[in-house]
Write an enzyme that holds these catalytic residues in place. Structure first.
Site, PDB file in Angstrom:
ATOM      1  N   VAL A  25      11.967  -1.662  -2.086  1.00  9.74           N
ATOM      2  CA  VAL A  25      12.359  -2.830  -1.895  1.00  9.74           C
ATOM      3  C   VAL A  25      13.003  -2.797  -3.480  1.00  9.74           C
ATOM      4  O   VAL A  25      13.627  -3.550  -3.942  1.00  9.74           O
ATOM      5  CB  VAL A  25      12.688  -3.956  -1.573  1.00  9.74           C
ATOM      6  CG1 VAL A  25      12.530  -3.158   0.403  1.00  9.74           C
ATOM      7  CG2 VAL A  25      11.239  -4.230  -1.598  1.00  9.74           C
ATOM      8  N   ASP A  53      -1.229  -0.931  -5.883  1.00  6.00           N
ATOM      9  CA  ASP A  53      -0.555   0.143  -4.975  1.00  6.00           C
ATOM     10  C   ASP A  53      -1.603   1.341  -4.917  1.00  6.00           C
ATOM     11  O   ASP A  53      -1.027   1.575  -6.113  1.00  6.00           O
ATOM     12  CB  ASP A  53       1.299  -0.229  -5.122  1.00  6.00           C
ATOM     13  CG  ASP A  53       2.184   1.008  -3.537  1.00  6.00           C
ATOM     14  OD1 ASP A  53       1.125   1.520  -3.585  1.00  6.00           O
ATOM     15  OD2 ASP A  53       3.418   0.748  -4.006  1.00  6.00           O
TER      16      ASP A  53
END
Length: 354
Positions: A25, A53
């Site tokens: 996103v 991440d």
């Protein structure tokens, strides 16, 4: 509320700013752009962009290689970035402990287990066996990111740390780590103090020694008082905030609602949502697919505005080119503090087009 992140930019007390949401996103673009904005707005302070991440992207966003150590962003002297390499760093810690203790977990340790006779303790030691044997365990990426965060606290070098987080599930586990780490430390302390003999016996059946486990914990886990401090700071709205990032589609909206609800349970501040990839199209747009997509997007934008009427909702347009490099990140950052004027804001009914 204001349709921008200006209030976050202007509040100089923030030590921790998280950007998170569903995968794909635009979290990395949003967090990277905002870190550039903060650094250039406040040139006398130092900032760190930290990727938690496992699939790191900030190197791609800045078109510059970053690693496990804070590295200065080219052209911005007061902005640093780093990507946590949990696997390699944890294995290094494991190897250091094995070298010091002169032992290593037996690869056949699980076959030596006495079944379930020790209940949950056996499961705990099994996890520790994996930990010692190959340096991996469930949630390792989040744990090592948290340990790096602890190190940053000790240096007190950066005014603000901006987090480019993993998709929602990983991020929630990371945010729950202060409490989890605290419990783990307390459990191991009790085991060591009150069950030394039994613990030693169980570990011997699995090819481990107490030095293996407790040595590794001493090398990797932070102290309880520091963990409690982090937990308190995460829950202090003057020190920490979370910015949700989504796109105007059902699955992303659903994930955002799940994230916001969980943040409320964790007592963490979240008062802003960035909606990326918004089509700049209205009834006069000649592209029929664009009109159809805009109609769908506007439905979800309306739902987001209704659900989060007390939030700062920021709309960022879909762009012709990918956002990569400092110049493009600066350009994107403008939409975070200056509301973009979409063509449908003057004629807000793309649904009228068939």
């Amino acid at each position: 509320m204001l349709p921008s992140l200006h209030d976050i930019l202007d509040q100089h007390t923030y030590k921790w700013i998280f950007f998170g949401g569903k995968g794909g996103v635009g979290k990395t673009t949003t967090s990277s752009s905002f870190s550039v904005l903060m650094a250039e707005t406040r040139p006398n302070e130092k900032f760190l962009l930290l990727s938690t991440d496992p699939a790191h992207n900030i190197s791609d966003a800045f078109d510059q290689k970053f690693g496990k150590a804070p590295t200065q962003v080219s052209g911005i002297p007061n902005l640093y970035a780093m990507e946590v390499d949990a696997s390699n760093e944890m294995k290094s810690a494991v190897e250091a402990v094995q070298k010091e203790t002169g032992s290593a977990a037996d690869n056949d340790a699980e076959s030596k287990s006495e079944g379930d006779m020790f209940g949950g303790l056996n499961d705990l030691i099994t996890c520790a066996s994996s930990f010692i044997k190959d340096g991996t365990f469930p949630g390792m990426d989040e744990m090592w990111s948290f340990i790096n965060l602890i190190k940053l606290i000790d240096t007190n070098e950066y005014s603000t740390v901006i987090f480019d987080t993993a998709p929602t599930g990983h991020t929630l586990r990371f945010l729950e780590l202060p409490e989890t780490v605290n419990k783990v430390l307390e459990i191991f302390t009790r085991l060591k103090d009150n069950m030394g003999g039994m613990l030693s016996m169980v570990m011997q059946t699995m090819g481990l020694s107490q030095n293996d486990i407790f040595g590794l914990i001493d090398k990797t886990y932070p102290k309880i008082d520091v963990v409690k401090r982090i937990s308190a700071e995460f829950r202090d709205p003057s020190l920490c905030t979370f910015v949700g990032v989504c796109i105007p589609e059902f699955l992303s909206l659903y994930e955002t609602e799940r994230l916001v609800q969980r943040l409320a349970v964790l007592d963490m501040d979240c008062h802003a949502i960035v909606i990326n990839f918004v089509l700049d199209a209205n009834a006069a747009t000649p592209c029929s697919m664009c009109r159809s997509r805009a109609r769908m997007q506007n439905k979800y934008i309306d739902q987001i505005n209704e659900l989060y009427d007390d939030f700062n909702i920021v709309l960022s347009p879909l762009r012709h080119d990918e956002v990569r490099g400092i110049a493009n990140l600066r350009d994107y950052a403008e939409t975070l503090i200056k509301p973009y004027r979409f063509c449908w804001s003057a004629n807000p009914d793309p649904s009228s087009a068939k």
